[in-house]
Design a protein around this motif. Structure first.
Motif, mmCIF file in Angstrom:
data_model
loop_
_atom_site.group_PDB
_atom_site.id
_atom_site.type_symbol
_atom_site.label_atom_id
_atom_site.label_comp_id
_atom_site.label_asym_id
_atom_site.label_seq_id
_atom_site.Cartn_x
_atom_site.Cartn_y
_atom_site.Cartn_z
ATOM 1 N N ARG A 1 4.320 22.798 8.970
ATOM 2 C CA ARG A 1 3.362 23.786 9.501
ATOM 3 C C ARG A 1 2.165 23.140 10.198
ATOM 4 O O ARG A 1 1.191 23.814 10.504
ATOM 5 C CB ARG A 1 2.873 24.679 8.365
ATOM 6 C CG ARG A 1 3.983 25.533 7.806
ATOM 7 C CD ARG A 1 3.445 26.528 6.822
ATOM 8 N NE ARG A 1 4.535 27.370 6.346
ATOM 9 C CZ ARG A 1 4.701 27.717 5.093
ATOM 10 N NH1 ARG A 1 3.848 27.334 4.180
ATOM 11 N NH2 ARG A 1 5.706 28.486 4.755
ATOM 12 N N TRP A 2 2.255 21.856 10.440
ATOM 13 C CA TRP A 2 1.144 21.159 11.079
ATOM 14 C C TRP A 2 1.174 21.367 12.588
ATOM 15 O O TRP A 2 2.237 21.595 13.176
ATOM 16 C CB TRP A 2 1.221 19.666 10.787
ATOM 17 C CG TRP A 2 1.020 19.279 9.368
ATOM 18 C CD1 TRP A 2 0.810 20.091 8.286
ATOM 19 C CD2 TRP A 2 1.036 17.946 8.851
ATOM 20 N NE1 TRP A 2 0.677 19.349 7.143
ATOM 21 C CE2 TRP A 2 0.813 18.030 7.460
ATOM 22 C CE3 TRP A 2 1.209 16.696 9.427
ATOM 23 C CZ2 TRP A 2 0.750 16.908 6.648
ATOM 24 C CZ3 TRP A 2 1.155 15.584 8.623
ATOM 25 C CH2 TRP A 2 0.925 15.687 7.252
ATOM 26 N N PHE B 1 0.837 -1.197 0.000
ATOM 27 C CA PHE B 1 0.000 0.000 0.000
ATOM 28 C C PHE B 1 0.871 1.246 0.000
ATOM 29 O O PHE B 1 1.898 1.296 0.678
ATOM 30 C CB PHE B 1 -0.925 0.015 1.220
ATOM 31 C CG PHE B 1 -1.996 -1.026 1.173
ATOM 32 C CD1 PHE B 1 -3.220 -0.762 0.572
ATOM 33 C CD2 PHE B 1 -1.784 -2.286 1.721
ATOM 34 C CE1 PHE B 1 -4.215 -1.736 0.516
ATOM 35 C CE2 PHE B 1 -2.776 -3.268 1.672
ATOM 36 C CZ PHE B 1 -3.990 -2.986 1.071
ATOM 37 N N LEU B 2 0.431 2.247 -0.760
ATOM 38 C CA LEU B 2 1.113 3.537 -0.834
ATOM 39 C C LEU B 2 0.203 4.611 -0.271
ATOM 40 O O LEU B 2 -0.977 4.679 -0.629
ATOM 41 C CB LEU B 2 1.430 3.908 -2.285
ATOM 42 C CG LEU B 2 2.246 2.941 -3.127
ATOM 43 C CD1 LEU B 2 2.332 3.449 -4.562
ATOM 44 C CD2 LEU B 2 3.621 2.765 -2.547
ATOM 45 N N THR B 3 0.742 5.459 0.583
ATOM 46 C CA THR B 3 -0.007 6.591 1.108
ATOM 47 C C THR B 3 0.815 7.852 0.931
ATOM 48 O O THR B 3 2.034 7.829 1.077
ATOM 49 C CB THR B 3 -0.371 6.413 2.597
ATOM 50 O OG1 THR B 3 -1.036 7.595 3.057
ATOM 51 C CG2 THR B 3 0.844 6.156 3.462
ATOM 52 N N GLY B 4 0.131 8.953 0.614
ATOM 53 C CA GLY B 4 0.796 10.240 0.430
ATOM 54 C C GLY B 4 0.999 11.008 1.716
ATOM 55 O O GLY B 4 1.567 12.096 1.710
ATOM 56 N N MET B 5 0.516 10.486 2.828
ATOM 57 C CA MET B 5 0.757 11.004 4.171
ATOM 58 C C MET B 5 0.207 12.400 4.442
ATOM 59 O O MET B 5 0.671 13.102 5.337
ATOM 60 C CB MET B 5 2.247 10.950 4.509
ATOM 61 C CG MET B 5 2.759 9.542 4.726
ATOM 62 S SD MET B 5 1.939 8.685 6.102
ATOM 63 C CE MET B 5 2.513 9.649 7.510
ATOM 64 N N ALA B 6 -0.821 12.805 3.708
ATOM 65 C CA ALA B 6 -1.506 14.051 4.046
ATOM 66 C C ALA B 6 -2.398 13.797 5.260
ATOM 67 O O ALA B 6 -2.694 12.650 5.614
ATOM 68 C CB ALA B 6 -2.344 14.533 2.863
ATOM 69 N N LEU B 7 -2.838 14.871 5.883
ATOM 70 C CA LEU B 7 -3.798 14.743 6.980
ATOM 71 C C LEU B 7 -5.104 14.184 6.435
ATOM 72 O O LEU B 7 -5.428 14.345 5.270
ATOM 73 C CB LEU B 7 -4.048 16.114 7.616
ATOM 74 C CG LEU B 7 -2.843 16.774 8.298
ATOM 75 C CD1 LEU B 7 -3.185 18.201 8.686
ATOM 76 C CD2 LEU B 7 -2.419 15.967 9.513
ATOM 77 N N GLY B 8 -5.866 13.526 7.282
ATOM 78 C CA GLY B 8 -7.158 12.987 6.864
ATOM 79 C C GLY B 8 -7.041 11.603 6.279
ATOM 80 O O GLY B 8 -6.451 10.703 6.881
ATOM 81 N N THR B 9 -7.587 11.411 5.084
ATOM 82 C CA THR B 9 -7.685 10.095 4.458
ATOM 83 C C THR B 9 -6.364 9.345 4.431
ATOM 84 O O THR B 9 -6.304 8.166 4.779
ATOM 85 C CB THR B 9 -8.230 10.236 3.021
ATOM 86 O OG1 THR B 9 -9.532 10.836 3.074
ATOM 87 C CG2 THR B 9 -8.328 8.883 2.335
ATOM 88 N N ASP B 10 -5.294 9.998 3.998
ATOM 89 C CA ASP B 10 -3.992 9.323 3.891
ATOM 90 C C ASP B 10 -3.528 8.796 5.242
ATOM 91 O O ASP B 10 -3.021 7.678 5.347
ATOM 92 C CB ASP B 10 -2.925 10.273 3.336
ATOM 93 C CG ASP B 10 -3.113 10.622 1.875
ATOM 94 O OD1 ASP B 10 -4.017 10.073 1.225
ATOM 95 O OD2 ASP B 10 -2.335 11.456 1.380
ATOM 96 N N THR B 11 -3.701 9.604 6.270
ATOM 97 C CA THR B 11 -3.291 9.203 7.622
ATOM 98 C C THR B 11 -4.142 8.041 8.114
ATOM 99 O O THR B 11 -3.622 7.063 8.652
ATOM 100 C CB THR B 11 -3.411 10.408 8.580
ATOM 101 O OG1 THR B 11 -2.540 11.444 8.128
ATOM 102 C CG2 THR B 11 -3.057 10.024 10.002
ATOM 103 N N TRP B 12 -5.457 8.146 7.923
ATOM 104 C CA TRP B 12 -6.342 7.069 8.386
ATOM 105 C C TRP B 12 -6.017 5.759 7.683
ATOM 106 O O TRP B 12 -5.958 4.705 8.309
ATOM 107 C CB TRP B 12 -7.809 7.429 8.157
ATOM 108 C CG TRP B 12 -8.237 8.712 8.802
ATOM 109 C CD1 TRP B 12 -7.709 9.300 9.928
ATOM 110 C CD2 TRP B 12 -9.266 9.576 8.360
ATOM 111 N NE1 TRP B 12 -8.356 10.477 10.192
ATOM 112 C CE2 TRP B 12 -9.329 10.670 9.255
ATOM 113 C CE3 TRP B 12 -10.157 9.542 7.290
ATOM 114 C CZ2 TRP B 12 -10.239 11.718 9.121
ATOM 115 C CZ3 TRP B 12 -11.067 10.577 7.150
ATOM 116 C CH2 TRP B 12 -11.115 11.647 8.057
ATOM 117 N N ALA B 13 -5.815 5.828 6.368
ATOM 118 C CA ALA B 13 -5.490 4.620 5.602
ATOM 119 C C ALA B 13 -4.183 4.003 6.092
ATOM 120 O O ALA B 13 -4.090 2.784 6.256
ATOM 121 C CB ALA B 13 -5.413 4.949 4.114
ATOM 122 N N ALA B 14 -3.190 4.842 6.328
ATOM 123 C CA ALA B 14 -1.902 4.345 6.820
ATOM 124 C C ALA B 14 -2.075 3.630 8.158
ATOM 125 O O ALA B 14 -1.528 2.536 8.367
ATOM 126 C CB ALA B 14 -0.911 5.499 6.958
#
Length: 164
Positions: free
Chosen positions: A89-90, A50-63
Protein backbone atom coordinates in the motif's frame (compact mmCIF):
# COMPACT_ATOMS: atom_id res chain seq x y z
CA UNK A 1 27.09 -14.56 16.06
CA UNK A 2 24.97 -12.08 17.98
CA UNK A 3 27.92 -10.06 19.23
CA UNK A 4 28.75 -8.87 15.72
CA UNK A 5 25.12 -8.10 14.75
CA UNK A 6 23.15 -4.88 15.15
CA UNK A 7 19.53 -4.06 14.38
CA UNK A 8 17.65 -0.83 13.97
CA UNK A 9 14.35 0.37 15.35
CA UNK A 10 12.83 3.76 14.80
CA UNK A 11 9.93 5.86 13.72
CA UNK A 12 8.23 6.15 10.38
CA UNK A 13 8.15 9.54 8.63
CA UNK A 14 4.74 10.56 10.03
CA UNK A 15 6.25 10.63 13.55
CA UNK A 16 8.98 13.13 12.67
CA UNK A 17 8.33 16.90 12.70
CA UNK A 18 9.44 17.08 9.04
CA UNK A 19 7.21 14.14 7.98
CA UNK A 20 8.36 12.99 4.49
CA UNK A 21 10.61 15.99 3.73
CA UNK A 22 14.05 14.38 3.82
CA UNK A 23 15.66 17.65 2.71
CA UNK A 24 14.67 19.30 5.98
CA UNK A 25 17.85 20.21 7.91
CA UNK A 26 16.58 18.30 10.97
CA UNK A 27 16.19 15.15 8.89
CA UNK A 28 19.66 15.59 7.38
CA UNK A 29 21.10 16.01 10.88
CA UNK A 30 19.29 12.89 12.11
CA UNK A 31 20.66 10.85 9.19
CA UNK A 32 24.16 12.17 9.98
CA UNK A 33 23.76 11.08 13.62
CA UNK A 34 22.48 7.68 12.50
CA UNK A 35 25.47 7.21 10.20
CA UNK A 36 27.81 8.20 13.03
CA UNK A 37 26.28 5.51 15.29
CA UNK A 38 26.54 2.90 12.55
CA UNK A 39 30.22 3.72 11.97
CA UNK A 40 30.79 3.64 15.74
CA UNK A 41 29.16 0.20 15.91
CA UNK A 42 31.49 -1.05 13.18
CA UNK A 43 34.69 0.47 14.53
CA UNK A 44 34.20 0.24 18.30
CA UNK A 45 31.89 -2.75 18.69
CA UNK A 46 33.04 -4.97 15.84
CA UNK A 47 29.61 -5.07 14.22
CA UNK A 48 29.72 -6.75 10.82
CA UNK A 49 26.08 -7.66 10.19
CA UNK A 50 23.11 -5.29 10.27
CA UNK A 51 19.40 -6.13 10.39
CA UNK A 52 16.68 -3.76 9.22
CA UNK A 53 12.92 -4.24 9.35
CA UNK A 54 12.49 -2.27 6.11
CA UNK A 55 9.74 0.07 7.30
CA UNK A 56 9.59 3.58 5.88
CA UNK A 57 11.73 6.15 7.68
CA UNK A 58 14.44 4.99 10.07
CA UNK A 59 14.71 1.43 8.74
CA UNK A 60 15.06 2.64 5.16
CA UNK A 61 17.61 5.31 6.04
CA UNK A 62 19.69 2.86 8.07
CA UNK A 63 19.63 0.33 5.23
CA UNK A 64 20.80 2.94 2.73
CA UNK A 65 23.60 4.05 5.05
CA UNK A 66 24.82 0.47 5.56
CA UNK A 67 24.70 -0.16 1.79
CA UNK A 68 26.74 3.01 1.19
CA UNK A 69 29.32 1.87 3.75
CA UNK A 70 29.67 -1.62 2.24
CA UNK A 71 32.22 -0.34 -0.28
CA UNK A 72 34.60 0.75 2.50
CA UNK A 73 33.68 -1.60 5.33
CA UNK A 74 33.31 -5.35 5.51
CA UNK A 75 29.64 -5.36 6.53
CA UNK A 76 26.47 -7.12 5.44
CA UNK A 77 22.83 -6.11 5.42
CA UNK A 78 19.90 -8.41 6.12
CA UNK A 79 16.39 -7.18 5.39
CA UNK A 80 13.84 -8.75 7.73
CA UNK A 81 10.36 -8.46 6.26
CA UNK A 82 7.34 -8.91 8.53
CA UNK A 83 5.34 -10.21 5.56
CA UNK A 84 5.83 -10.59 1.82
CA UNK A 85 3.46 -7.75 0.96
CA UNK A 86 4.82 -5.15 3.40
CA UNK A 87 5.04 -2.49 0.69
CA UNK A 88 1.70 -3.26 -1.02
CA UNK A 89 0.00 0.00 0.00
CA UNK A 90 3.00 2.29 -0.23
CA UNK A 91 3.37 5.06 -2.80
CA UNK A 92 5.17 4.03 -5.99
CA UNK A 93 8.33 6.00 -5.14
CA UNK A 94 8.60 4.33 -1.73
CA UNK A 95 8.09 0.88 -3.27
CA UNK A 96 10.88 1.54 -5.78
CA UNK A 97 13.25 2.61 -3.00
CA UNK A 98 12.28 -0.47 -0.98
CA UNK A 99 12.89 -2.84 -3.89
CA UNK A 100 16.21 -1.19 -4.69
CA UNK A 101 17.41 -1.89 -1.14
CA UNK A 102 16.21 -5.50 -1.37
CA UNK A 103 18.19 -5.99 -4.58
CA UNK A 104 21.39 -4.72 -2.93
CA UNK A 105 21.15 -6.44 0.46
CA UNK A 106 22.99 -9.65 1.33
CA UNK A 107 20.04 -11.57 2.73
CA UNK A 108 16.24 -11.31 2.85
CA UNK A 109 14.33 -12.97 5.67
CA UNK A 110 10.54 -13.10 5.29
CA UNK A 111 8.80 -13.95 8.55
CA UNK A 112 5.35 -14.75 7.13
CA UNK A 113 3.45 -14.70 3.87
CA UNK A 114 0.66 -12.23 4.62
CA UNK A 115 0.00 -9.29 6.90
CA UNK A 116 -1.50 -10.01 10.32
CA UNK A 117 -2.08 -7.50 13.13
CA UNK A 118 0.92 -8.83 15.08
CA UNK A 119 3.42 -9.19 12.23
CA UNK A 120 5.29 -5.96 13.02
CA UNK A 121 5.67 -6.91 16.68
CA UNK A 122 6.94 -10.35 15.61
CA UNK A 123 9.42 -8.67 13.26
CA UNK A 124 10.66 -6.34 16.00
CA UNK A 125 11.19 -9.23 18.42
CA UNK A 126 13.05 -11.16 15.70
CA UNK A 127 15.36 -8.19 15.11
CA UNK A 128 16.23 -7.88 18.81
CA UNK A 129 16.50 -11.65 19.35
CA UNK A 130 19.05 -11.90 16.52
CA UNK A 131 21.17 -8.89 17.51
CA UNK A 132 23.77 -8.01 20.09
CA UNK A 133 23.21 -4.25 19.75
CA UNK A 134 20.16 -2.10 19.02
CA UNK A 135 20.29 1.38 17.50
CA UNK A 136 17.01 3.20 18.18
CA UNK A 137 15.82 6.45 16.63
CA UNK A 138 13.14 7.41 19.10
CA UNK A 139 11.28 10.40 20.52
CA UNK A 140 10.82 8.65 23.89
CA UNK A 141 7.03 8.35 23.61
CA UNK A 142 5.00 5.12 23.73
CA UNK A 143 5.11 3.50 20.28
CA UNK A 144 6.23 0.40 18.44
CA UNK A 145 9.76 1.72 18.72
CA UNK A 146 9.30 2.24 22.46
CA UNK A 147 8.03 -1.34 22.84
CA UNK A 148 11.04 -2.63 20.90
CA UNK A 149 13.43 -0.66 23.10
CA UNK A 150 11.69 -2.00 26.22
CA UNK A 151 11.94 -5.57 24.87
CA UNK A 152 15.66 -5.13 24.14
CA UNK A 153 16.29 -3.75 27.63
CA UNK A 154 14.34 -6.62 29.20
CA UNK A 155 16.75 -8.96 27.42
CA UNK A 156 19.66 -6.80 28.65
CA UNK A 157 20.72 -5.89 25.12
CA UNK A 158 22.65 -2.64 24.75
CA UNK A 159 20.52 0.09 23.18
CA UNK A 160 21.96 3.25 21.65
CA UNK A 161 19.27 5.89 21.41
CA UNK A 162 19.24 8.73 18.95
CA UNK A 163 16.64 11.15 20.28
CA UNK A 164 15.06 13.88 18.24
Amino acid sequence: MLTDTCCFTGHRPKSFPWKYNERDPRCLLLKFRLKREIVRAIKQDGIRHFLTGMALGTDTWAAEIVLALKNRQSVTLECVLPCEDQDARWPSESRQRYRSILKQCDKITVLQERYTPDCFDRRNRYLVDHSGLVIAVWNGLPSGTGSTVAYARALEKPVREIRF
